[in-house]
Motif scaffolding. Structure first.
Motif, mmCIF file in Angstrom:
data_model
loop_
_atom_site.group_PDB
_atom_site.id
_atom_site.type_symbol
_atom_site.label_atom_id
_atom_site.label_comp_id
_atom_site.label_asym_id
_atom_site.label_seq_id
_atom_site.Cartn_x
_atom_site.Cartn_y
_atom_site.Cartn_z
ATOM 1 N N THR A 60 2.045 3.643 2.042
ATOM 2 C CA THR A 60 2.639 3.997 0.758
ATOM 3 C C THR A 60 2.353 2.932 -0.289
ATOM 4 O OG1 THR A 60 4.803 2.941 1.168
ATOM 5 C CG2 THR A 60 4.505 5.193 1.979
ATOM 6 N N VAL A 61 2.077 3.395 -1.514
ATOM 7 C CA VAL A 61 1.834 2.518 -2.657
ATOM 8 C C VAL A 61 2.819 2.903 -3.754
ATOM 9 C CG1 VAL A 61 0.158 1.728 -4.363
ATOM 10 C CG2 VAL A 61 -0.620 2.365 -2.066
ATOM 11 N N GLU A 62 3.737 2.004 -4.072
ATOM 12 C CA GLU A 62 4.808 2.237 -5.043
ATOM 13 C C GLU A 62 5.489 3.567 -4.725
ATOM 14 O OE1 GLU A 62 5.587 1.480 -9.767
ATOM 15 O OE2 GLU A 62 3.826 2.645 -9.217
ATOM 16 N N GLY A 63 5.511 4.514 -5.660
ATOM 17 C CA GLY A 63 6.089 5.828 -5.399
ATOM 18 C C GLY A 63 7.522 5.967 -5.884
ATOM 19 N N GLY A 64 7.940 7.228 -5.974
ATOM 20 C CA GLY A 64 9.288 7.554 -6.418
ATOM 21 C C GLY A 64 10.041 8.313 -5.340
ATOM 22 N N PRO A 65 10.970 9.189 -5.738
ATOM 23 C CA PRO A 65 11.765 9.953 -4.772
ATOM 24 C C PRO A 65 10.929 10.791 -3.816
ATOM 25 C CG PRO A 65 12.760 10.065 -6.946
ATOM 26 C CD PRO A 65 11.425 9.409 -7.132
ATOM 27 N N GLY A 66 9.807 11.327 -4.306
ATOM 28 C CA GLY A 66 8.957 12.151 -3.445
ATOM 29 C C GLY A 66 8.347 11.353 -2.303
ATOM 30 N N VAL A 67 7.847 10.165 -2.611
ATOM 31 C CA VAL A 67 7.274 9.296 -1.578
ATOM 32 C C VAL A 67 8.349 8.887 -0.579
ATOM 33 C CG1 VAL A 67 6.280 7.010 -1.147
ATOM 34 C CG2 VAL A 67 5.370 8.434 -2.985
ATOM 35 N N ALA A 68 9.550 8.591 -1.088
ATOM 36 C CA ALA A 68 10.647 8.221 -0.195
ATOM 37 C C ALA A 68 11.011 9.375 0.730
ATOM 38 C CB ALA A 68 11.869 7.802 -1.024
ATOM 39 N N ALA A 79 6.573 8.619 13.247
ATOM 40 C CA ALA A 79 5.281 8.189 12.703
ATOM 41 C C ALA A 79 5.407 6.768 12.166
ATOM 42 C CB ALA A 79 4.824 9.137 11.595
ATOM 43 N N ALA A 80 4.281 6.074 12.062
ATOM 44 C CA ALA A 80 4.276 4.712 11.518
ATOM 45 C C ALA A 80 4.177 4.775 9.998
ATOM 46 C CB ALA A 80 3.106 3.924 12.090
ATOM 47 N N VAL A 81 5.016 4.006 9.319
ATOM 48 C CA VAL A 81 4.978 3.920 7.859
ATOM 49 C C VAL A 81 4.663 2.477 7.481
ATOM 50 C CG1 VAL A 81 6.287 4.197 5.726
ATOM 51 C CG2 VAL A 81 6.663 5.787 7.626
ATOM 52 N N VAL A 82 3.592 2.286 6.708
ATOM 53 C CA VAL A 82 3.158 0.953 6.287
ATOM 54 C C VAL A 82 3.302 0.868 4.766
ATOM 55 C CG1 VAL A 82 1.262 -0.717 6.269
ATOM 56 C CG2 VAL A 82 1.521 0.863 8.208
ATOM 57 N N PRO A 83 4.386 0.271 4.278
ATOM 58 C CA PRO A 83 4.617 0.220 2.832
ATOM 59 C C PRO A 83 3.996 -1.005 2.164
ATOM 60 C CG PRO A 83 6.548 -0.608 3.978
ATOM 61 C CD PRO A 83 5.523 -0.261 5.041
ATOM 62 N N LEU A 84 3.286 -0.783 1.073
ATOM 63 C CA LEU A 84 2.802 -1.912 0.278
ATOM 64 C C LEU A 84 3.965 -2.349 -0.610
ATOM 65 C CD1 LEU A 84 0.045 -0.692 1.229
ATOM 66 C CD2 LEU A 84 -0.909 -1.674 -0.852
ATOM 67 N N MET A 85 4.824 -3.176 -0.062
ATOM 68 C CA MET A 85 6.079 -3.541 -0.718
ATOM 69 C C MET A 85 5.867 -4.236 -2.050
ATOM 70 S SD MET A 85 7.981 -4.742 2.803
ATOM 71 C CE MET A 85 6.440 -5.372 3.521
ATOM 72 N N ARG A 86 4.754 -4.941 -2.199
ATOM 73 C CA ARG A 86 4.481 -5.683 -3.433
ATOM 74 C C ARG A 86 4.314 -4.756 -4.634
ATOM 75 N NH1 ARG A 86 -1.139 -8.663 -3.437
ATOM 76 N NH2 ARG A 86 -0.941 -8.400 -5.677
ATOM 77 N N THR A 87 4.072 -3.456 -4.404
ATOM 78 C CA THR A 87 3.835 -2.528 -5.507
ATOM 79 C C THR A 87 5.134 -1.987 -6.094
ATOM 80 O OG1 THR A 87 3.587 -0.640 -3.976
ATOM 81 C CG2 THR A 87 1.587 -1.841 -4.596
ATOM 82 N N GLY A 88 6.277 -2.286 -5.480
ATOM 83 C CA GLY A 88 7.550 -1.859 -6.043
ATOM 84 C C GLY A 88 7.890 -0.407 -5.743
ATOM 85 N N ALA A 90 9.460 3.046 -4.488
ATOM 86 C CA ALA A 90 9.908 3.460 -3.154
ATOM 87 C C ALA A 90 9.409 2.505 -2.079
ATOM 88 C CB ALA A 90 9.414 4.887 -2.871
ATOM 89 N N SER A 91 8.195 2.000 -2.246
ATOM 90 C CA SER A 91 7.586 1.165 -1.211
ATOM 91 C C SER A 91 8.293 -0.166 -0.997
ATOM 92 C CB SER A 91 6.113 0.907 -1.544
ATOM 93 O OG SER A 91 5.371 2.118 -1.478
ATOM 94 N N ALA A 100 14.336 0.816 7.676
ATOM 95 C CA ALA A 100 13.755 0.314 8.927
ATOM 96 C C ALA A 100 12.257 0.099 8.800
ATOM 97 C CB ALA A 100 14.047 1.280 10.068
ATOM 98 N N THR A 101 11.599 0.861 7.932
ATOM 99 C CA THR A 101 10.147 0.733 7.788
ATOM 100 C C THR A 101 9.757 -0.499 6.990
ATOM 101 O OG1 THR A 101 10.051 2.091 5.772
ATOM 102 C CG2 THR A 101 9.904 3.245 7.891
ATOM 103 N N LEU A 102 10.734 -1.155 6.366
ATOM 104 C CA LEU A 102 10.451 -2.392 5.639
ATOM 105 C C LEU A 102 10.459 -3.601 6.563
ATOM 106 C CD1 LEU A 102 12.672 -1.796 2.475
ATOM 107 C CD2 LEU A 102 10.241 -1.257 2.767
ATOM 108 N N GLN A 103 10.916 -3.383 7.784
ATOM 109 C CA GLN A 103 10.923 -4.446 8.776
ATOM 110 C C GLN A 103 9.581 -4.493 9.505
ATOM 111 O OE1 GLN A 103 13.657 -6.431 8.767
ATOM 112 N NE2 GLN A 103 14.296 -5.050 7.098
ATOM 113 N N ARG A 104 9.148 -5.684 9.858
ATOM 114 C CA ARG A 104 7.839 -5.835 10.506
ATOM 115 C C ARG A 104 7.792 -5.081 11.836
ATOM 116 N NH1 ARG A 104 5.566 -9.126 14.347
ATOM 117 N NH2 ARG A 104 7.534 -10.264 14.603
#
Length: 203
Positions: A60-68, A79-88, A90-91, A100-104
């Motif tokens: 995921t790259v940034e995103g809003g309610p739909g991405v969430a 499924a595995a979710v890999v968020p690019l957290m630096r993009t702000g 939803a991610s 939970a997907t924000l944890q390593r």
């Protein structure tokens, strides 16, 4: 997803496009000129539900309610979710993104996960980290699941995946990290422009 912006940039820089599929509601087209459009769902809401049910790994790259929403559906079924957290967005945890997907995950190193979150890291370093994390996730799918492997995605447990198949999937999606670098550079430029505009407003 077939939308302009991040999704189009990704599609246009994901190899030659021969293994890119753009999922859109019935009657719509991406207009990317890259990849194959596939129609599913009567409208965007149905398409989002379907999208959250078909993948093994979601980046995921940034995103809003739909991405969430899609991330919640993907995470709920393992499924595995890999968020690019630096993009702000939803991610980084907004819009009820699954915390939970924000944890390593077990298939990422501390250094790689930090690069996904750091806004100070060079885009090419973050892009390489994403590719490495997805590669490791593919490899974890290829392992024979153990009874105590609770953090292996359920979709991997439900089917057998050969190491060769995992490697082909990895190469198809991430043989080039340049498209991720470009996405990150665009987001960094956008953020700088917003900050500059705000400063000018104050002055």
């Amino acid at each position: 997803g077939g939308m302009a912006g991040v999704q189009e940039t990704f599609a246009r820089h994901c190899g030659d496009g021969s293994r890119v599929w753009n999922l859109l509601p019935v009657g719509q087209a991406s207009g990317y000129g890259r990849g194959t459009d596939i129609n599913a769902g009567a409208d965007l809401e149905e398409r989002k539900v379907i999208f959250g049910l078909i993948g093994d790994i979601y980046v995921t790259v940034e995103g809003g309610p739909g991405v969430a929403q899609e991330a919640r559906a993907a995470h709920a079924r393992g499924a595995a979710v890999v968020p690019l957290m630096r993009t702000g967005g939803a991610s980084c945890g907004m819009f009820d993104f699954p915390q939970a997907t924000l944890q390593r995950p077990h298939f990422s190193t501390e250094e790689q996960w930090c690069l996904l979150a750091s806004q100070d890291a060079p885009p090419d370093a973050t892009a390489a980290a994403v590719a490495a994390v997805v590669s490791a996730a593919c490899a974890s799918f290829a392992r024979a699941p153990q009874e105590d492997d609770d953090d292996i995605p359920a979709v991997a447990k439900e089917r057998e995946v050969t190491p060769t198949a995992a490697s082909e999937g990895e190469l198809a999606a991430f043989s080039h990290v340049q498209h991720l670098e470009r996405l990150l550079e665009e987001k960094d430029s956008e953020r700088s422009a917003i900050v500059a505009a705000a400063q000018a407003e104050v002055e």
